[in-house]
Motif scaffolding. Structure first.
Motif, PDB file in Angstrom:
ATOM      1  N   THR A 107      29.808  11.431  -5.841  1.00 41.96           N
ATOM      2  CA  THR A 107      31.174  11.748  -5.569  1.00 41.96           C
ATOM      3  C   THR A 107      31.542  12.288  -3.776  1.00 41.96           C
ATOM      4  O   THR A 107      31.992  11.586  -2.998  1.00 41.96           O
ATOM      5  CB  THR A 107      31.778  12.418  -5.875  1.00 41.96           C
ATOM      6  OG1 THR A 107      31.080  14.059  -6.488  1.00 41.96           O
ATOM      7  CG2 THR A 107      31.611  11.885  -7.936  1.00 41.96           C
ATOM      8  N   TYR A 108      30.258  12.644  -3.177  1.00 45.28           N
ATOM      9  CA  TYR A 108      30.418  13.234  -2.255  1.00 45.28           C
ATOM     10  C   TYR A 108      29.985  12.209  -1.263  1.00 45.28           C
ATOM     11  O   TYR A 108      30.932  12.106   0.000  1.00 45.28           O
ATOM     12  CB  TYR A 108      29.831  14.560  -1.613  1.00 45.28           C
ATOM     13  CG  TYR A 108      29.609  15.561  -2.241  1.00 45.28           C
ATOM     14  CD1 TYR A 108      31.283  15.794  -3.313  1.00 45.28           C
ATOM     15  CD2 TYR A 108      29.192  16.308  -2.513  1.00 45.28           C
ATOM     16  CE1 TYR A 108      31.195  17.164  -3.580  1.00 45.28           C
ATOM     17  CE2 TYR A 108      29.375  17.850  -3.611  1.00 45.28           C
ATOM     18  CZ  TYR A 108      30.425  18.082  -3.613  1.00 45.28           C
ATOM     19  OH  TYR A 108      30.877  19.278  -4.428  1.00 45.28           O
ATOM     20  N   SER A 111      33.674   9.749  -1.337  1.00 43.72           N
ATOM     21  CA  SER A 111      34.246  10.150   0.003  1.00 43.72           C
ATOM     22  C   SER A 111      33.705   9.916   1.619  1.00 43.72           C
ATOM     23  O   SER A 111      34.356   9.118   2.046  1.00 43.72           O
ATOM     24  CB  SER A 111      34.597  11.523  -1.122  1.00 43.72           C
ATOM     25  OG  SER A 111      35.475  11.689  -1.389  1.00 43.72           O
ATOM     26  N   HIS A 112      32.742  10.043   1.836  1.00 44.01           N
ATOM     27  CA  HIS A 112      32.090  10.211   3.158  1.00 44.01           C
ATOM     28  C   HIS A 112      32.329   8.806   3.422  1.00 44.01           C
ATOM     29  O   HIS A 112      31.770   8.486   4.385  1.00 44.01           O
ATOM     30  CB  HIS A 112      30.641  10.499   3.444  1.00 44.01           C
ATOM     31  CG  HIS A 112      29.970  10.262   4.460  1.00 44.01           C
ATOM     32  ND1 HIS A 112      29.935  11.220   6.112  1.00 44.01           N
ATOM     33  CD2 HIS A 112      28.869   9.104   4.502  1.00 44.01           C
ATOM     34  CE1 HIS A 112      29.116  10.742   6.482  1.00 44.01           C
ATOM     35  NE2 HIS A 112      28.502   9.189   5.632  1.00 44.01           N
ATOM     36  N   ARG A 114      33.720   6.614   3.189  1.00 44.91           N
ATOM     37  CA  ARG A 114      35.495   6.125   3.718  1.00 44.91           C
ATOM     38  C   ARG A 114      35.552   6.579   5.112  1.00 44.91           C
ATOM     39  O   ARG A 114      36.416   5.895   5.635  1.00 44.91           O
ATOM     40  CB  ARG A 114      36.352   7.141   2.428  1.00 44.91           C
ATOM     41  CG  ARG A 114      36.411   6.048   1.397  1.00 44.91           C
ATOM     42  CD  ARG A 114      37.505   6.520   0.881  1.00 44.91           C
ATOM     43  NE  ARG A 114      36.705   6.245  -1.033  1.00 44.91           N
ATOM     44  CZ  ARG A 114      37.314   7.347  -2.378  1.00 44.91           C
ATOM     45  NH1 ARG A 114      37.461   8.603  -1.961  1.00 44.91           N
ATOM     46  NH2 ARG A 114      37.483   6.925  -3.139  1.00 44.91           N
ATOM     47  N   ARG A 120      41.598   4.252   2.390  1.00 48.74           N
ATOM     48  CA  ARG A 120      42.729   5.958   2.543  1.00 48.74           C
ATOM     49  C   ARG A 120      43.055   5.264   1.352  1.00 48.74           C
ATOM     50  O   ARG A 120      44.221   4.719   1.289  1.00 48.74           O
ATOM     51  CB  ARG A 120      43.280   5.871   3.446  1.00 48.74           C
ATOM     52  CG  ARG A 120      42.455   5.911   4.863  1.00 48.74           C
ATOM     53  CD  ARG A 120      42.172   7.335   4.533  1.00 48.74           C
ATOM     54  NE  ARG A 120      42.065   7.425   6.176  1.00 48.74           N
ATOM     55  CZ  ARG A 120      40.282   7.204   5.998  1.00 48.74           C
ATOM     56  NH1 ARG A 120      39.354   7.056   5.775  1.00 48.74           N
ATOM     57  NH2 ARG A 120      39.971   7.620   7.261  1.00 48.74           N
ATOM     58  N   TYR A 122      43.954   7.185  -1.297  1.00 54.18           N
ATOM     59  CA  TYR A 122      45.089   8.192  -2.024  1.00 54.18           C
ATOM     60  C   TYR A 122      46.493   8.164  -0.824  1.00 54.18           C
ATOM     61  O   TYR A 122      46.306   8.821  -0.111  1.00 54.18           O
ATOM     62  CB  TYR A 122      44.845   9.324  -2.140  1.00 54.18           C
ATOM     63  CG  TYR A 122      43.360  10.103  -2.806  1.00 54.18           C
ATOM     64  CD1 TYR A 122      42.994   9.521  -4.543  1.00 54.18           C
ATOM     65  CD2 TYR A 122      42.356   9.480  -2.366  1.00 54.18           C
ATOM     66  CE1 TYR A 122      42.477   9.236  -5.145  1.00 54.18           C
ATOM     67  CE2 TYR A 122      41.126   9.268  -3.444  1.00 54.18           C
ATOM     68  CZ  TYR A 122      41.338   9.040  -4.696  1.00 54.18           C
ATOM     69  OH  TYR A 122      40.685   9.200  -5.757  1.00 54.18           O
ATOM     70  N   ARG A 133      40.517  11.411  -0.237  1.00 52.34           N
ATOM     71  CA  ARG A 133      40.720  11.852  -0.989  1.00 52.34           C
ATOM     72  C   ARG A 133      41.411  12.463  -1.230  1.00 52.34           C
ATOM     73  O   ARG A 133      42.002  13.138  -0.684  1.00 52.34           O
ATOM     74  CB  ARG A 133      39.177  13.199  -0.264  1.00 52.34           C
ATOM     75  CG  ARG A 133      38.258  13.006  -0.131  1.00 52.34           C
ATOM     76  CD  ARG A 133      36.546  14.133   0.184  1.00 52.34           C
ATOM     77  NE  ARG A 133      37.452  15.594   0.193  1.00 52.34           N
ATOM     78  CZ  ARG A 133      37.552  16.193   1.458  1.00 52.34           C
ATOM     79  NH1 ARG A 133      37.152  15.577   1.884  1.00 52.34           N
ATOM     80  NH2 ARG A 133      37.935  17.348   1.393  1.00 52.34           N
ATOM     81  N   SER A 134      41.401  12.550  -3.119  1.00 49.51           N
ATOM     82  CA  SER A 134      42.813  13.155  -3.720  1.00 49.51           C
ATOM     83  C   SER A 134      42.833  15.015  -2.697  1.00 49.51           C
ATOM     84  O   SER A 134      44.893  14.947  -3.099  1.00 49.51           O
ATOM     85  CB  SER A 134      42.852  12.992  -5.261  1.00 49.51           C
ATOM     86  OG  SER A 134      41.318  13.922  -5.127  1.00 49.51           O
ATOM     87  N   ASP A 135      42.171  15.391  -2.466  1.00 43.10           N
ATOM     88  CA  ASP A 135      42.086  17.150  -2.697  1.00 43.10           C
ATOM     89  C   ASP A 135      42.917  17.182  -1.248  1.00 43.10           C
ATOM     90  O   ASP A 135      43.973  17.709  -0.978  1.00 43.10           O
ATOM     91  CB  ASP A 135      41.286  18.130  -2.319  1.00 43.10           C
ATOM     92  CG  ASP A 135      40.241  17.104  -1.816  1.00 43.10           C
ATOM     93  OD1 ASP A 135      39.363  15.967  -1.416  1.00 43.10           O
ATOM     94  OD2 ASP A 135      39.635  18.052  -1.099  1.00 43.10           O
ATOM     95  N   CYS A 136      42.885  15.473  -0.068  1.00 43.71           N
ATOM     96  CA  CYS A 136      42.984  15.964   1.108  1.00 43.71           C
ATOM     97  C   CYS A 136      45.041  15.532   1.026  1.00 43.71           C
ATOM     98  O   CYS A 136      45.424  15.940   1.816  1.00 43.71           O
ATOM     99  CB  CYS A 136      42.189  15.509   2.165  1.00 43.71           C
ATOM    100  SG  CYS A 136      40.690  15.925   2.232  1.00 43.71           S
TER     101      CYS A 136
END
Length: 317
Positions: A107-108, A111-112, A114, A120, A122, A133-136
């Motif tokens: 998963t890391y 995300s990287h 992208r 993008r 989300y 990322r969803s947390d961002c």
């Protein structure tokens, strides 16, 4: 010679993947249908597979049945333990094919990647800005509200992100735990250390896939990519004009340096002070030293710091 009877296999009519049991095919089909029949009785979260529900339910208990033989730390699932073991072995099995950077979780890596693709997925429902990322996205949404859930116990300043609070607390303690192995200079966060290290190596690990230009920071690459996509996410609050980077927005706001009131309700003599003031609320630090990676929330502090590097050859920003 008599032929051997082949064991019957049942295929998924969507993707063609086959199993020996028709029940396995039905379970697999949930990947395509999105069906999640298993429901957590505590929080209502749903799962496609019973095994997923069983692992999840440990979130609501203290059960940690999978234990690391090296350090004794317990985990809710064997998968989490396997990922943790990489910390002891140094193994990073997931490698980016674009830049060679490796990660302990798939998963890391996703995300990287992208960063290179510009994807993008989300999207903020209020302003349309996209995030990798969803947390961002969750952290960004707080910029549309006054929510600052992480508060400094010493001065009361609030932050959107927990790591911003941690870095801020070092301004009280003087701690600089990230040290350059080549010159011994210390930094309050790892990103500033990484930015500084390129002053020794000249490395620019973040490369634009469209034009090949290299950058020392992923944030610089993201801003550069706006020049290819036409995206202008940095909006002037006084006239609505958009810009590809925060620095270009800052330069533009000097056009409005005539003392007119700004939307925040506070008046400033020049627009650059307005932007610096806004960073008090957002924890942003838009000024980066090209020599050591140190960040500043005002152009004045940035210029004063640069004098400490007098005599060094200027690096391109």
């Amino acid at each position: 010679m008599a032929g051997h009877n082949k064991e019957k296999r049942y295929e998924c009519d969507v993707c063609g993947k086959a199993w020996r049991s028709p029940s396995k095919v039905e379970i697999h089909r949930r990947v395509h249908t999105g069906e999640k029949p298993y429901v957590c009785s505590t929080c209502g979260k749903t799962f496609a597979w019973l095994s997923g529900l069983n692992v999840h339910q440990r979130v609501h208990s203290s059960e940690r049945p999978f234990t690391c033989s090296d350090c004794g730390k317990g985990f809710k699932s064997s998968k989490d333990l396997k990922v943790h073991r990489h910390l002891h072995t140094g193994e990073r099995p997931y490698t980016c094919s674009d830049c060679g950077k490796s990660f302990i979780r798939s998963t890391y890596l996703l995300s990287h990647q992208r960063i290179h693709s510009g994807e993008r997925p989300y999207i903020c429902a209020q302003c349309g800005k996209g995030f990798a990322r969803s947390d961002c996205l969750l952290e960004h949404q707080r910029t549309h509200s006054s929510e600052r859930p992480y508060t400094c116990a010493q001065c009361g300043k609030g932050f959107i992100r927990s790591h911003h609070l941690l870095e801020h607390q070092r301004t009280h303690t003087g701690e600089r735990p990230y040290t350059c192995a080549q010159c011994g200079k210390g930094f309050t966060n790892s990103s500033n250390l990484l930015g500084h290290q390129v002053s020794h190596t000249g490395e620019r690990p973040f490369t634009c896939t469209q034009c090949g230009q290299g950058f020392t920071r992923s944030t610089r690459l993201l801003e550069h990519q706006h020049t290819h996509t036409g995206e202008r996410p940095y909006i002037c609050t006084q006239c609505g004009k958009g810009f590809t980077s925060s620095c270009k927005l800052l330069s533009h706001q000097r056009v409005h340096a005539d003392g007119r009131p700004v939307p925040s309700g506070e008046r400033f003599a020049i627009a650059s002070q307005t932007l610096s003031h806004q960073h008090v609320h957002t924890s942003g630090q838009p000024y980066h030293c090209p020599y050591c990676g140190e960040e500043f929330d005002s152009s004045r502090a940035w210029r004063q710091h640069r004098r400490t590097h007098a005599g060094e050859q200027l690096l391109p920003l």
